[in-house]
Design an enzyme around this catalytic site. Structure first.
Site, PDB file in Angstrom:
ATOM      1  N   ARG A  16      13.672  -6.306 -64.456  1.00  0.00           N
ATOM      2  CA  ARG A  16      13.802  -4.875 -64.739  1.00  0.00           C
ATOM      3  C   ARG A  16      14.845  -4.722 -65.824  1.00  0.00           C
ATOM      4  O   ARG A  16      16.023  -4.969 -65.621  1.00  0.00           O
ATOM      5  CB  ARG A  16      14.218  -4.119 -63.473  1.00  0.00           C
ATOM      6  CG  ARG A  16      14.231  -2.602 -63.644  1.00  0.00           C
ATOM      7  CD  ARG A  16      12.837  -2.075 -63.823  1.00  0.00           C
ATOM      8  NE  ARG A  16      12.779  -0.627 -63.666  1.00  0.00           N
ATOM      9  CZ  ARG A  16      12.473   0.222 -64.639  1.00  0.00           C
ATOM     10  NH1 ARG A  16      12.186  -0.230 -65.852  1.00  0.00           N
ATOM     11  NH2 ARG A  16      12.420   1.519 -64.408  1.00  0.00           N
ATOM     12  N   GLY A  17      14.388  -4.312 -67.005  1.00  0.00           N
ATOM     13  CA  GLY A  17      15.264  -4.286 -68.167  1.00  0.00           C
ATOM     14  C   GLY A  17      16.505  -3.449 -67.991  1.00  0.00           C
ATOM     15  O   GLY A  17      17.596  -3.820 -68.421  1.00  0.00           O
ATOM     16  N   THR A  37      19.110  -5.683 -65.879  1.00  0.00           N
ATOM     17  CA  THR A  37      19.657  -7.006 -66.237  1.00  0.00           C
ATOM     18  C   THR A  37      19.414  -7.428 -67.683  1.00  0.00           C
ATOM     19  O   THR A  37      19.828  -8.522 -68.068  1.00  0.00           O
ATOM     20  CB  THR A  37      19.052  -8.085 -65.320  1.00  0.00           C
ATOM     21  OG1 THR A  37      17.643  -8.208 -65.587  1.00  0.00           O
ATOM     22  CG2 THR A  37      19.264  -7.757 -63.854  1.00  0.00           C
ATOM     23  N   ARG A  38      18.743  -6.604 -68.496  1.00  0.00           N
ATOM     24  CA  ARG A  38      18.353  -7.058 -69.836  1.00  0.00           C
ATOM     25  C   ARG A  38      19.535  -7.550 -70.661  1.00  0.00           C
ATOM     26  O   ARG A  38      19.468  -8.608 -71.307  1.00  0.00           O
ATOM     27  CB  ARG A  38      17.649  -5.933 -70.599  1.00  0.00           C
ATOM     28  CG  ARG A  38      17.223  -6.346 -72.006  1.00  0.00           C
ATOM     29  CD  ARG A  38      16.873  -5.165 -72.913  1.00  0.00           C
ATOM     30  NE  ARG A  38      15.760  -4.416 -72.409  1.00  0.00           N
ATOM     31  CZ  ARG A  38      15.834  -3.165 -71.956  1.00  0.00           C
ATOM     32  NH1 ARG A  38      17.023  -2.564 -71.930  1.00  0.00           N
ATOM     33  NH2 ARG A  38      14.798  -2.541 -71.507  1.00  0.00           N
ATOM     34  N   GLU A  50       3.391  -7.201 -62.420  1.00  0.00           N
ATOM     35  CA  GLU A  50       3.761  -8.586 -62.739  1.00  0.00           C
ATOM     36  C   GLU A  50       3.927  -9.385 -61.449  1.00  0.00           C
ATOM     37  O   GLU A  50       3.406 -10.503 -61.317  1.00  0.00           O
ATOM     38  CB  GLU A  50       5.082  -8.619 -63.516  1.00  0.00           C
ATOM     39  CG  GLU A  50       4.991  -8.199 -64.962  1.00  0.00           C
ATOM     40  CD  GLU A  50       6.334  -8.311 -65.658  1.00  0.00           C
ATOM     41  OE1 GLU A  50       6.517  -7.634 -66.672  1.00  0.00           O
ATOM     42  OE2 GLU A  50       7.207  -9.074 -65.190  1.00  0.00           O
TER      43      GLU A  50
END
Length: 437
Positions: free
Chosen positions: A41-42, A45-46, A111
């Site tokens: 999940r950007g 944690t991106r 995903e």
């Protein structure tokens, strides 16, 4: 769809895993185009954990690891979804970074569903990381993780909800890492562990290239492996010496490949004699440093290189193959002192000159002399190259034995003679002698 729904749909795709570059996805469902797929999940944690893990993956090892990760330039919509699912199918290792808001994204759920379906095949490896969430909260949709999922359900299809809950339950039972518990929450240590696991899983893909026609090598390999296996609590150097063309490099590569899965840090410096002559020893030092721990710093002199190697190798269990050393200063510049290396490290050296091993400041633990092949193995090797079988046809048997008698038991010379023989040229013994020399 009203404005609020459109905004939610856009957010649900933002930060979902997409490739760092955009190659063509192969149509074959069994193809492996990527080594690793990162699902995350950007917004969670991106810029932190995922970025650290991604850069560590692509910058470690001798062969670059191909990683599929976030890129906001990938078009969203139907084409986006198809692209992502194909990329999952075409990846060897699927890493799930399940964070607090992971299940609030429709695309993260899709995903996950596809990844868990792929996990049922033997060609995919799933490695879950529960990033600051409890696996039981993922399983039963509790805590802040469950709240994020339930608050976003109005934007999901009913199929996504049902299959998503099933996939979340399945992944929660997999053996993975909990970021808060692993190494007392030190994320750098977790990244190192994930990297080691990935390298172990991909070990077979990072083997040095060795000829298929191996003859008479098993005994040599077994003897050297026995040395290595009995001294695991120390740093060891193994020297393989013998005349040029005898097969030292091939033997060293086989040993290296057999040990490689036990080492996170590995380096193979080939043809040191020629490289040092053409580019200088500092060029080899740069290569060693780059393969063990990449850095933008360039080495311009040997003394500086020695200092950097000592610094970079400290605390790292490494496997290093130094091929074709012909001068003591080359060995001293790359591996002069046992103290440079962490316990358990192994350095393999090939050279034509035993004196280099005798004079090494490192004090070589084991020295192995490689001799010529005997007549039986020489003929077998020649036949494998010339006729792709273990024996020659009767019409060529005499000339094959004549070539073997003239060439002796040098594998490289036998291969060269074979190239002349199989090209349909007339081979006389004068030409053979020239090839040997």
């Amino acid at each position: 769809m009203d404005k609020g729904q459109k905004s939610a749909e856009k957010e649900s795709t933002k930060g979902v895993s997409a490739p760092s570059f955009i190659p063509q996805i192969p149509s074959g469902r069994n193809s492996s185009q990527y080594d690793v797929f990162l699902s995350f999940r950007g917004s969670d944690t991106r810029k932190a954990f995922t970025d650290h893990l991604y850069n560590s993956l692509v910058n470690i090892g001798i062969v670059p690891i191909c990683v599929f990760r976030d890129d906001n330039n990938i078009p969203i919509g139907k084409e986006f979804g198809s692209y992502i699912l194909d990329a999952i199918t075409c990846s060897r290792i699927l890493i799930l970074i399940i964070s607090e808001n992971y299940a609030s994204s429709k695309w993260c759920l899709r995903e996950l569903i596809h990844i868990m379906d792929c996990s049922k095949s033997t060609s995919h490896i799933v490695l879950p990381i529960f990033y600051k969430v409890n696996p039981s909260h993922v399983r039963y949709l509790k805590g802040s993780f469950g709240e994020a999922f339930h608050s976003s359900k109005e934007h999901f299809d009913e199929k996504d909800i049902q299959e998503g809950q099933r996939a979340l339950s399945e992944v929660s039972y997999l053996n993975g890492w909990e970021s808060e518990k692993f190494a007392n929450g030190h994320e750098g240590e977790l990244v190192k562990k994930v990297i080691k696991t990935v390298l172990d899983k991909l070990g077979r893909d990072f083997q040095l290239n060795v000829t298929k026609h191996l003859v008479g090598i098993c005994d040599h390999v077994n003897k050297i492996r026995n040395w290595v296996d009995t001294s695991a609590n120390d740093v060891r150097m193994i020297g393989i010496y013998g005349m040029g063309g005898i097969g030292k490099t091939t033997l060293a590569k086989v040993i290296y490949n057999g040990l490689s899965n036990d080492f996170e840090y590995r380096s193979f410096l080939s043809d040191i004699r020629e490289t040092a002559h053409c580019n200088g020893i500092h060029h080899l030092q740069n290569q060693l440093i780059k393969e063990i721990e990449p850095t933008e710093r360039q080495i311009w002199n040997v003394d500086d290189g020695i200092n950097v190697i000592q610094s970079r190798l400290k605390g790292k269990k490494a496997l290093i193959l130094l091929d074709d050393i012909d001068h003591l200063n080359q060995l001293n510049a790359l591996a002069r002192d046992r103290k440079w290396f962490m316990t358990g490290s192994t350095i393999i050296v090939t050279t034509r000159y035993k004196a280099i091993l005798d004079q090494s400041e490192f004090k070589v633990d084991y020295k192995y002399e490689l001799n010529e092949l005997d007549e039986v193995h020489s003929l077998l090797l020649f036949n494998k190259h010339a006729f792709h079988m273990d024996h020659s046809s009767r019409e060529f048997e005499d000339i094959s034995r004549g070539i073997i008698s003239t060439m002796g038991g040098l594998p490289l010379a036998l291969e060269r003679a074979n190239s002349q023989f199989t090209c349909g040229r007339t081979v006389d013994f004068i030409q053979v002698r020239e090839l040997k020399n």
